[in-house]
Design a protein around this motif. Structure first.
Motif, PDB file in Angstrom:
ATOM      1  N   PRO A 173       0.812  -1.225   0.000  1.00 33.74           N
ATOM      2  CA  PRO A 173       0.000   0.000   0.000  1.00 33.74           C
ATOM      3  C   PRO A 173       0.847   1.279   0.000  1.00 33.74           C
ATOM      4  O   PRO A 173       0.374   2.336  -0.430  1.00 33.74           O
ATOM      5  N   GLU A 174       2.101   1.182   0.470  1.00 32.52           N
ATOM      6  CA  GLU A 174       2.987   2.347   0.479  1.00 32.52           C
ATOM      7  C   GLU A 174       3.564   2.651  -0.908  1.00 32.52           C
ATOM      8  O   GLU A 174       4.184   3.689  -1.115  1.00 32.52           O
ATOM      9  N   PHE A 175       3.412   1.715  -1.816  1.00 34.45           N
ATOM     10  CA  PHE A 175       3.937   1.906  -3.173  1.00 34.45           C
ATOM     11  C   PHE A 175       2.970   2.812  -3.939  1.00 34.45           C
ATOM     12  O   PHE A 175       1.876   2.394  -4.313  1.00 34.45           O
ATOM     13  N   THR A 176       3.402   4.082  -4.138  1.00 35.58           N
ATOM     14  CA  THR A 176       2.551   5.068  -4.810  1.00 35.58           C
ATOM     15  C   THR A 176       3.365   5.763  -5.900  1.00 35.58           C
ATOM     16  O   THR A 176       4.512   5.414  -6.117  1.00 35.58           O
ATOM     17  N   GLY A 177       2.768   6.767  -6.525  1.00 33.79           N
ATOM     18  CA  GLY A 177       3.513   7.615  -7.443  1.00 33.79           C
ATOM     19  C   GLY A 177       3.560   7.103  -8.873  1.00 33.79           C
ATOM     20  O   GLY A 177       2.774   6.256  -9.283  1.00 33.79           O
ATOM     21  N   PHE A 178       4.538   7.643  -9.610  1.00 33.58           N
ATOM     22  CA  PHE A 178       4.648   7.341 -11.036  1.00 33.58           C
ATOM     23  C   PHE A 178       4.686   5.844 -11.324  1.00 33.58           C
ATOM     24  O   PHE A 178       3.990   5.343 -12.202  1.00 33.58           O
ATOM     25  N   HIS A 179       5.527   5.143 -10.561  1.00 43.48           N
ATOM     26  CA  HIS A 179       5.744   3.743 -10.925  1.00 43.48           C
ATOM     27  C   HIS A 179       4.571   2.848 -10.535  1.00 43.48           C
ATOM     28  O   HIS A 179       4.331   1.818 -11.167  1.00 43.48           O
ATOM     29  N   ARG A 180       3.804   3.257  -9.534  1.00 44.80           N
ATOM     30  CA  ARG A 180       2.599   2.496  -9.200  1.00 44.80           C
ATOM     31  C   ARG A 180       1.568   2.632 -10.325  1.00 44.80           C
ATOM     32  O   ARG A 180       0.935   1.652 -10.736  1.00 44.80           O
ATOM     33  N   ILE A 181       1.452   3.862 -10.809  1.00 43.96           N
ATOM     34  CA  ILE A 181       0.516   4.096 -11.919  1.00 43.96           C
ATOM     35  C   ILE A 181       1.027   3.394 -13.178  1.00 43.96           C
ATOM     36  O   ILE A 181       0.266   2.774 -13.926  1.00 43.96           O
ATOM     37  N   GLU A 182       2.349   3.456 -13.389  1.00 46.31           N
ATOM     38  CA  GLU A 182       2.967   2.769 -14.533  1.00 46.31           C
ATOM     39  C   GLU A 182       2.626   1.271 -14.490  1.00 46.31           C
ATOM     40  O   GLU A 182       2.281   0.673 -15.523  1.00 46.31           O
ATOM     41  N   TYR A 183       2.720   0.709 -13.307  1.00 46.25           N
ATOM     42  CA  TYR A 183       2.411  -0.724 -13.145  1.00 46.25           C
ATOM     43  C   TYR A 183       0.968  -1.018 -13.571  1.00 46.25           C
ATOM     44  O   TYR A 183       0.703  -1.965 -14.310  1.00 46.25           O
TER      45      TYR A 183
ATOM     46  N   LEU B 150      -0.994   0.791 -15.543  1.00 46.04           N
ATOM     47  CA  LEU B 150      -1.229   1.068 -16.969  1.00 46.04           C
ATOM     48  C   LEU B 150      -0.597   0.018 -17.876  1.00 46.04           C
ATOM     49  O   LEU B 150      -1.231  -0.481 -18.805  1.00 46.04           O
ATOM     50  N   PHE B 151       0.650  -0.302 -17.606  1.00 47.35           N
ATOM     51  CA  PHE B 151       1.404  -1.116 -18.570  1.00 47.35           C
ATOM     52  C   PHE B 151       1.350  -2.615 -18.257  1.00 47.35           C
ATOM     53  O   PHE B 151       1.426  -3.436 -19.157  1.00 47.35           O
ATOM     54  N   THR B 152       1.264  -2.967 -16.985  1.00 48.86           N
ATOM     55  CA  THR B 152       1.229  -4.395 -16.669  1.00 48.86           C
ATOM     56  C   THR B 152      -0.206  -4.896 -16.617  1.00 48.86           C
ATOM     57  O   THR B 152      -0.535  -5.947 -17.160  1.00 48.86           O
ATOM     58  N   GLU B 153      -1.057  -4.132 -15.969  1.00 48.35           N
ATOM     59  CA  GLU B 153      -2.449  -4.574 -15.863  1.00 48.35           C
ATOM     60  C   GLU B 153      -3.308  -3.977 -16.978  1.00 48.35           C
ATOM     61  O   GLU B 153      -4.477  -4.338 -17.120  1.00 48.35           O
ATOM     62  N   ASN B 154      -2.707  -3.074 -17.742  1.00 46.00           N
ATOM     63  CA  ASN B 154      -3.388  -2.476 -18.892  1.00 46.00           C
ATOM     64  C   ASN B 154      -4.749  -1.897 -18.507  1.00 46.00           C
ATOM     65  O   ASN B 154      -5.745  -2.084 -19.200  1.00 46.00           O
ATOM     66  N   SER B 155      -4.772  -1.199 -17.397  1.00 51.64           N
ATOM     67  CA  SER B 155      -6.054  -0.718 -16.873  1.00 51.64           C
ATOM     68  C   SER B 155      -5.832   0.503 -15.991  1.00 51.64           C
ATOM     69  O   SER B 155      -4.745   0.708 -15.454  1.00 51.64           O
ATOM     70  N   THR B 156      -6.859   1.317 -15.863  1.00 50.08           N
ATOM     71  CA  THR B 156      -6.790   2.435 -14.913  1.00 50.08           C
ATOM     72  C   THR B 156      -7.596   2.116 -13.655  1.00 50.08           C
ATOM     73  O   THR B 156      -7.761   2.971 -12.787  1.00 50.08           O
ATOM     74  N   LYS B 157      -8.047   0.883 -13.581  1.00 49.28           N
ATOM     75  CA  LYS B 157      -8.867   0.462 -12.443  1.00 49.28           C
ATOM     76  C   LYS B 157      -8.106   0.695 -11.131  1.00 49.28           C
ATOM     77  O   LYS B 157      -6.921   0.356 -11.025  1.00 49.28           O
ATOM     78  N   ASP B 158      -8.751   1.296 -10.175  1.00 49.63           N
ATOM     79  CA  ASP B 158      -8.189   1.567  -8.841  1.00 49.63           C
ATOM     80  C   ASP B 158      -7.020   2.549  -8.848  1.00 49.63           C
ATOM     81  O   ASP B 158      -6.341   2.713  -7.840  1.00 49.63           O
ATOM     82  N   LEU B 159      -6.750   3.190  -9.988  1.00 52.64           N
ATOM     83  CA  LEU B 159      -5.608   4.102 -10.030  1.00 52.64           C
ATOM     84  C   LEU B 159      -5.978   5.534  -9.611  1.00 52.64           C
ATOM     85  O   LEU B 159      -5.098   6.356  -9.379  1.00 52.64           O
TER      86      LEU B 159
END
Lengths: 435, 275
Positions: free
Chosen positions: B111-121, B123-132
């Protein structure tokens, strides 16, 4: 009561008398532990070595670190080389040689303004001790292949290592344009040397992989006899190595000869084969002793061959054992060296270290042998021996995962010379000898 | 050698408390005032761009537009990466804006993992904006806060000058491998921004060093040029190729240039008499 028993009693008395008996302990001879205590040893005191001033010469017909007796710690570091032009290659060779010459000699690095990073990492202290260091420079096949002006001068038998049938090569642990074999009495001395080289040549060399290793030390034998060190399979490794003090033998087995089929500039050099060979030690340790000894072809405790002999230096006579009833035909030492007149052409000089890296994903120990060998002819040497070994029963317990083939150029003759000069001259690059 | 330690010039009379004590008499302390002021402008401009770009990026995330958010990811980060030595002065914000999964015990699931790379994960790995959505809001708030804090900040000269090398150390230690943007593989955008940010600092103080050591200046510029030439090979219409397109040879060229720049720029503070 024997002398030994006397000693035992003395020791017991010291222990019994404890701290209060320091005086009498001195009189009767202290135990080791108490002697240390007496000298005021602290837990973080540096371990003491009387070998830090051991020194090998960088200069000579051949590079150091080949027939030099193998010290306790070794490393292979492999690099991508950025130098493309003759001028840059010369700068690379010269800088390498001057750093190696300094590190092997030892001494005090220059002092700079304390607002600048220090020129030396300082991990060995303000005065760098030689500590028996050697650094051996070798060149990979790609070093020649990737430079048009060097390609015609590539050593005749230098090739890119191909996977043998039991190999599972990891691309990140294989090959390289240039390899350094760094060995000395302590791992720290090797690390210091590597960091020095990296710091001094950042624009011409990029580190690709490295593997460190060690050799278990033994107490000196009362009769001065030498023993081969043991590998992580618990067997002596190197028993049948040719005598490195026999110059005529080394000329035949290790050094590229005069008037051969090799380019003239390679004379006095050698081929280096490096293999990172993982050992499945847990499985090995669960293998019956007799089977281990049959697989290797030697007695584990003494290193003696099967069928008589008490030491590792006894030579098995396969001519009297054609069926393999004494030494199995597929035993490691028998496949590696047939011990015939013809197989003398395939002899190699081994200089391996044991490595231990951590834990595999399966929770097993990642360890094995950093195999290094030198020979005058790579094809007749390592490549032929490996082909003979392909399919050996030992394969069940080992897995080569990395390494590479390299050519080790001849040595620098004196301070005006540098390793690699003969190659540059052969390629038509004018080299000025200067000190 | 003129780098030799010379007696400190007394700076007691100087009003600017942030100025360092100069050990190198060849560089007058006041000489640094203008470069630092210019750098402050550079930082401010980048932060303004960062706020604007992050707004567009997080808006796309919140609107559920995966493709648009993906296309904005690489370029949005550049203004952050260019001024990273300053952004990193605020470790709380740097952590929430730019930390990687491996900085967190439970990696991507932490849960502490936030910011650019969390959103990157996402978008690019889950291919979704769900929960972002909440991550997008937090990133926007953090970036705004960073801009505000830096506006009020007096830039410490040794951090500015040291920043040129610090950027190279970052690339050398944890970026050259392509691990920074591991889900999107937009690492070359980051490289470009890191190098530009480092070169900006170098260029600002360059006149001060040039008098003393022109060979140094030539060598460093040459290596920056080598990086530019190499990266230019991977330029596309709207940015850079993905990291996997980088050849083994070019990666080695970049690695050598980065290592050499890191070595050389590590002497920049000392050359300017900074501690």
């Amino acid at each position: 009561m024997t002398t030994n028993d006397n000693k035992l009693v003395t020791t017991r008395r010291n222990v019994l008398f404890g701290v209060g008996a320091a005086g009498s302990a001195l009189a009767t001879g202290m135990t080791t532990a108490r002697a240390a205590e007496k000298q005021g040893g602290q837990v973080t005191d540096a371990p003491v070595s009387d070998k830090t001033q051991e020194r090998q010469s960088f200069y000579g017909l051949h590079q150091a670190g080949i027939v030099t007796p193998r010290p306790a710690a070794g490393m292979i570091a492999s690099f991508h080389v950025l130098a493309e032009t003759p001028a840059d290659v010369e700068r690379l060779f010269r800088t390498l040689s001057s750093r190696i010459a300094f590190l092997m000699q030892g001494g005090t690095p220059p002092e700079l303004d304390d607002k600048l990073p220090p020129p030396d990492s300082g991990l060995l202290g303000p005065v760098v001790p030689p500590d028996n260091l050697t650094i051996t420079v070798s060149l990979g096949s790609s070093f020649f292949d990737d430079r048009d002006w060097l390609a015609p001068h590539k050593p005749a038998r230098l090739s890119r290592m191909k996977a043998s049938r039991n190999d599972a090569l990891d691309a990140d642990l294989c090959h390289g344009d240039l390899a350094l074999q760094i060995s000395s009495n302590t791992p720290d001395t090797n690390i210091h040397a590597l960091r020095d080289v990296l710091k001094n040549l950042p624009d011409l060399m990029v580190l690709r992989w490295k593997q460190e290793g060690s050799v278990p030390v033994l107490p000196p034998k009362p009769d001065g006899a030498h023993e081969s060190a043991r590998n992580f399979l618990g067997f002596r490794d190197g028993s049948a190595n040719p005598d490195a003090n026999n110059n005529a033998l080394m000329d035949k087995i290790v050094w590229v000869p005069e008037n051969g089929t090799e380019p003239e500039w390679t004379r006095g050099g050698s081929y280096q084969a490096v293999r990172i060979i993982r050992n499945f030690v847990e499985r090995w340790d669960r293998t019956p002793l007799g089977e281990q000894e049959r697989i290797i072809g030697r007695k584990k405790a003494t290193g003696a061959p099967h069928g008589g002999g008490n030491t590792e230096h006894d030579v098995p006579d396969y001519s009297k054992d054609p069926e393999g009833t004494v030494t199995p035909l597929d035993a490691h030492i028998r496949l590696a060296n047939f011990r015939t007149k013809a197989s003398e052409a395939n002899l190699i000089l081994r200089r391996p270290f044991n490595y231990s890296n951590g834990v595999s994903k399966s929770g097993q120990l990642e360890q094995g042998l950093l195999f290094i060998c030198y020979q005058a002819d790579l094809e007749k040497g390592f490549i032929t021996v490996q082909r003979q070994l392909d399919g050996e029963p030992l394969e069940e317990y080992i897995k080569p995962i990395g390494g590479g083939f390299f050519f080790t150029p001849p040595g620098a003759q004196d301070e005006s010379d540098f390793v690699g000069r003969t190659l540059l001259e052969a390629a038509g690059h004018d080299v000025v000898r200067k000190s | 050698m003129k780098l030799k330690l010379v007696l400190s010039v007394s700076l007691l009379t100087l009003a600017a408390a942030a100025l360092p004590r100069m050990a190198n008499a060849e560089v007058a302390p006041l000489d640094l005032v203008q470069p630092i002021a210019d750098y402050k402008i550079y930082v401010s401009e980048n932060l303004e761009t960062l706020v604007t770009d992050t707004k567009a990026f997080t808006d796309a995330v919140k609107a559920g537009d995966v493709d648009k958010a993906k296309s904005l990811f690489g370029s949005t980060r550049m203004s952050y990466e260019a001024i990273e030595p300053i952004a990193e002065l605020f470790s709380d914000l740097d952590g929430s804006i730019d930390s990687r999964a491996d900085d967190h015990e439970k990696a991507e699931k932490d849960p502490e993992f936030t910011g650019f790379h969390r959103i990157e994960y996402g978008l690019f790995t889950e291919n979704s904006t769900k929960d972002l959505g909440p991550f997008a809001d937090k990133l926007m708030a953090d970036v705004t806060e960073l801009n505000k804090r830096v506006t009020d900040l007096t830039l410490p000269p040794e951090k500015v000058v040291g920043g040129a090398a610090a950027l190279m150390e970052e690339v050398a230690a944890t970026k050259i491998s392509g691990e920074e943007d591991r889900y999107s593989h937009t690492d070359l955008w980051d490289f470009k921004a890191n190098f530009d940010g480092s070169r900006k600092i170098f260029d600002l103080v360059r006149p001060l060093v040039e008098k003393e050591d022109s060979a140094f200046v030539t060598k460093v510029s040459g290596n920056f040029d080598k990086v530019d030439t190499t990266l230019a090979k991977y330029k596309t219409a709207d940015g850079y190729e993905l990291y996997d397109k980088l050849t083994e040879d070019d990666r080695a060229v970049l690695a050598a240039a980065v290592n050499t720049l890191a070595e050389d720029l590590s002497t920049l503070r000392g050359k300017l008499g900074l501690n």
